[in-house]
Design a protein around this motif. Sequence first.
Motif, PDB file in Angstrom:
ATOM      1  N   GLY A 128       2.668  -2.121  -5.103  1.00 48.50           N
ATOM      2  CA  GLY A 128       2.499  -2.666  -6.434  1.00 48.50           C
ATOM      3  C   GLY A 128       3.110  -1.764  -7.500  1.00 48.50           C
ATOM      4  O   GLY A 128       3.626  -0.682  -7.203  1.00 48.50           O
ATOM      5  N   SER A 129       3.043  -2.200  -8.735  1.00 51.94           N
ATOM      6  CA  SER A 129       3.663  -1.456  -9.840  1.00 51.94           C
ATOM      7  C   SER A 129       3.209   0.006  -9.847  1.00 51.94           C
ATOM      8  O   SER A 129       2.021   0.299  -9.756  1.00 51.94           O
ATOM      9  CB  SER A 129       3.306  -2.103 -11.174  1.00 51.94           C
ATOM     10  OG  SER A 129       3.847  -3.401 -11.250  1.00 51.94           O
ATOM     11  N   VAL A 130       4.189   0.907  -9.964  1.00 52.57           N
ATOM     12  CA  VAL A 130       3.921   2.347  -9.914  1.00 52.57           C
ATOM     13  C   VAL A 130       3.959   2.913 -11.332  1.00 52.57           C
ATOM     14  O   VAL A 130       4.840   2.567 -12.126  1.00 52.57           O
ATOM     15  CB  VAL A 130       4.965   3.067  -9.035  1.00 52.57           C
ATOM     16  CG1 VAL A 130       4.704   4.573  -9.028  1.00 52.57           C
ATOM     17  CG2 VAL A 130       4.934   2.517  -7.611  1.00 52.57           C
ATOM     18  N   GLY A 131       3.012   3.775 -11.643  1.00 52.89           N
ATOM     19  CA  GLY A 131       2.992   4.397 -12.966  1.00 52.89           C
ATOM     20  C   GLY A 131       1.806   5.328 -13.110  1.00 52.89           C
ATOM     21  O   GLY A 131       1.163   5.710 -12.125  1.00 52.89           O
ATOM     22  N   ALA A 132       1.492   5.691 -14.330  1.00 52.90           N
ATOM     23  CA  ALA A 132       0.370   6.586 -14.613  1.00 52.90           C
ATOM     24  C   ALA A 132      -0.933   5.803 -14.555  1.00 52.90           C
ATOM     25  O   ALA A 132      -1.105   4.816 -15.269  1.00 52.90           O
ATOM     26  CB  ALA A 132       0.549   7.225 -15.984  1.00 52.90           C
ATOM     27  N   VAL A 133      -1.838   6.227 -13.689  1.00 57.45           N
ATOM     28  CA  VAL A 133      -3.155   5.594 -13.567  1.00 57.45           C
ATOM     29  C   VAL A 133      -4.223   6.654 -13.797  1.00 57.45           C
ATOM     30  O   VAL A 133      -3.968   7.854 -13.722  1.00 57.45           O
ATOM     31  CB  VAL A 133      -3.332   4.946 -12.170  1.00 57.45           C
ATOM     32  CG1 VAL A 133      -2.294   3.863 -11.945  1.00 57.45           C
ATOM     33  CG2 VAL A 133      -3.274   5.983 -11.058  1.00 57.45           C
ATOM     34  N   ALA A 170      -9.242   7.086 -19.375  1.00 56.17           N
ATOM     35  CA  ALA A 170      -9.482   8.418 -18.827  1.00 56.17           C
ATOM     36  C   ALA A 170      -8.422   9.391 -19.329  1.00 56.17           C
ATOM     37  O   ALA A 170      -7.228   9.065 -19.340  1.00 56.17           O
ATOM     38  CB  ALA A 170      -9.468   8.362 -17.297  1.00 56.17           C
ATOM     39  N   PRO A 171      -8.820  10.584 -19.758  1.00 56.51           N
ATOM     40  CA  PRO A 171      -7.871  11.529 -20.366  1.00 56.51           C
ATOM     41  C   PRO A 171      -6.872  12.131 -19.384  1.00 56.51           C
ATOM     42  O   PRO A 171      -5.813  12.595 -19.801  1.00 56.51           O
ATOM     43  CB  PRO A 171      -8.781  12.614 -20.942  1.00 56.51           C
ATOM     44  CG  PRO A 171     -10.046  12.525 -20.146  1.00 56.51           C
ATOM     45  CD  PRO A 171     -10.202  11.089 -19.804  1.00 56.51           C
ATOM     46  N   VAL A 172      -7.197  12.141 -18.094  1.00 51.01           N
ATOM     47  CA  VAL A 172      -6.301  12.730 -17.107  1.00 51.01           C
ATOM     48  C   VAL A 172      -5.650  11.611 -16.284  1.00 51.01           C
ATOM     49  O   VAL A 172      -6.337  10.722 -15.785  1.00 51.01           O
ATOM     50  CB  VAL A 172      -7.044  13.689 -16.156  1.00 51.01           C
ATOM     51  CG1 VAL A 172      -6.062  14.318 -15.165  1.00 51.01           C
ATOM     52  CG2 VAL A 172      -7.761  14.780 -16.953  1.00 51.01           C
ATOM     53  N   LYS A 173      -4.332  11.640 -16.183  1.00 52.89           N
ATOM     54  CA  LYS A 173      -3.584  10.618 -15.455  1.00 52.89           C
ATOM     55  C   LYS A 173      -2.933  11.209 -14.206  1.00 52.89           C
ATOM     56  O   LYS A 173      -2.690  12.420 -14.126  1.00 52.89           O
ATOM     57  CB  LYS A 173      -2.489  10.012 -16.348  1.00 52.89           C
ATOM     58  CG  LYS A 173      -2.979   9.484 -17.685  1.00 52.89           C
ATOM     59  CD  LYS A 173      -3.839   8.262 -17.534  1.00 52.89           C
ATOM     60  CE  LYS A 173      -4.234   7.706 -18.905  1.00 52.89           C
ATOM     61  NZ  LYS A 173      -5.075   6.498 -18.801  1.00 52.89           N
ATOM     62  N   GLN A 174      -2.652  10.341 -13.240  1.00 52.94           N
ATOM     63  CA  GLN A 174      -1.916  10.726 -12.046  1.00 52.94           C
ATOM     64  C   GLN A 174      -0.993   9.582 -11.644  1.00 52.94           C
ATOM     65  O   GLN A 174      -1.141   8.457 -12.120  1.00 52.94           O
ATOM     66  CB  GLN A 174      -2.869  11.065 -10.895  1.00 52.94           C
ATOM     67  CG  GLN A 174      -3.677   9.867 -10.399  1.00 52.94           C
ATOM     68  CD  GLN A 174      -4.517  10.212  -9.184  1.00 52.94           C
ATOM     69  OE1 GLN A 174      -4.238  11.186  -8.483  1.00 52.94           O
ATOM     70  NE2 GLN A 174      -5.549   9.418  -8.927  1.00 52.94           N
ATOM     71  N   LEU A 175      -0.041   9.875 -10.788  1.00 48.02           N
ATOM     72  CA  LEU A 175       0.868   8.854 -10.298  1.00 48.02           C
ATOM     73  C   LEU A 175       0.127   7.958  -9.311  1.00 48.02           C
ATOM     74  O   LEU A 175      -0.506   8.449  -8.375  1.00 48.02           O
ATOM     75  CB  LEU A 175       2.082   9.502  -9.623  1.00 48.02           C
ATOM     76  CG  LEU A 175       3.207   8.561  -9.185  1.00 48.02           C
ATOM     77  CD1 LEU A 175       3.788   7.830 -10.388  1.00 48.02           C
ATOM     78  CD2 LEU A 175       4.298   9.347  -8.467  1.00 48.02           C
ATOM     79  N   GLY A 176       0.179   6.668  -9.525  1.00 45.04           N
ATOM     80  CA  GLY A 176      -0.571   5.767  -8.657  1.00 45.04           C
ATOM     81  C   GLY A 176       0.010   4.373  -8.602  1.00 45.04           C
ATOM     82  O   GLY A 176       1.055   4.082  -9.195  1.00 45.04           O
ATOM     83  N   ILE A 177      -0.684   3.507  -7.890  1.00 45.18           N
ATOM     84  CA  ILE A 177      -0.238   2.129  -7.643  1.00 45.18           C
ATOM     85  C   ILE A 177      -1.212   1.151  -8.284  1.00 45.18           C
ATOM     86  O   ILE A 177      -2.428   1.309  -8.167  1.00 45.18           O
ATOM     87  CB  ILE A 177      -0.173   1.850  -6.125  1.00 45.18           C
ATOM     88  CG1 ILE A 177       0.825   2.791  -5.440  1.00 45.18           C
ATOM     89  CG2 ILE A 177       0.182   0.392  -5.852  1.00 45.18           C
ATOM     90  CD1 ILE A 177       0.757   2.739  -3.926  1.00 45.18           C
TER      91      ILE A 177
END
Length: 323
Positions: A128-133, A170-177
């Motif tokens: 699915g779409s990849v980006g900051a989650v 959420a203040p902290v993001k990570q690379l996710g789907i």
Amino acid sequence: MLIRNYYRIVELQTVCYLSEGDLLNAIERQEFALCAWIEDKNFGFISKTNALLGLFDYQGTVSLTEEQTKSLLCQGKNIALSRFLIQEPERIKVIIDCREQFAGLPNSTFSKLLYQSAVPSKPFVACGSVGAVADQLASAKLIKQKQEQALASGEKIPLFDDLMLLFVDAPVKQLGIQPIEIKPEQLRFDIRKLAEHFGYECLKQPERFGYPNQIVSPEPLPFNRSVNQTSNPIEPNVETNPIKVIIGALLDDYPIARSDKLWNVLRQDVKQTARRYDTEQVIDEMSQDQIIWFGRGRDAEFVMAYKTFQNQLSAVRKQRLIT
């Protein structure tokens, strides 16, 4: 009607003699799988080692498992897919390099970030779409640290606001789907897979799809007999499904073996340069739970789950008892 590979369920009887009940019965028994139409941007191109190779936009079909198909069509449930098999790579215009875009994000989802500019020529795994989650765990730790600092300095702790922030932004993001949601109205059937499973004689105009027209009578086939039989009783009933042919060769050597034993024997055979059972080199890849194989003319690739292999094995064994 235009000649195409994928059709909606409501179009079933315009192209073949099967009723919706015939199709539903096969799906209820998890013997047949459908596809789904999707359209979105920034899908992830995934390698066999779980590396992210780039992003792409897509409008086309993806394959479903037998279980997913049953949930959608028989139970009317929506499902979420994080990873899936792109069925029509020719509909993809370009693969976008995203290494620089995601370089600053923590990444525990993919093994690494790479780039492959070439669009695959055959079905491939995507997500699915990849980006900051949101990284909920890291965000919770940050909020807790902020509250402890506020408490130590005698400040008022905005507990409710912090909790809302955790769930809303959420203040902290990570690379996710971001999984895609599939609804029952997005279901499609692949006319090639339909012909492979039920026999191409179920098609009303098989010649339109590259199959020989051996049906003498234009009337619908009576489904109280095998759909693989033609209306001419003089013609022999020759098996055309390549996987069933391979299963027949396996049964010649292992007539009473269990399905898991035959599956493992076939897996070993596929690894050989000169194959004993898959003599036509039909199978492209085979894992612990699925077979990826070529259809007629090697211009169509199909995915078969282990459950379907078991069903095909049972059908071949029953046919041998009859003959």
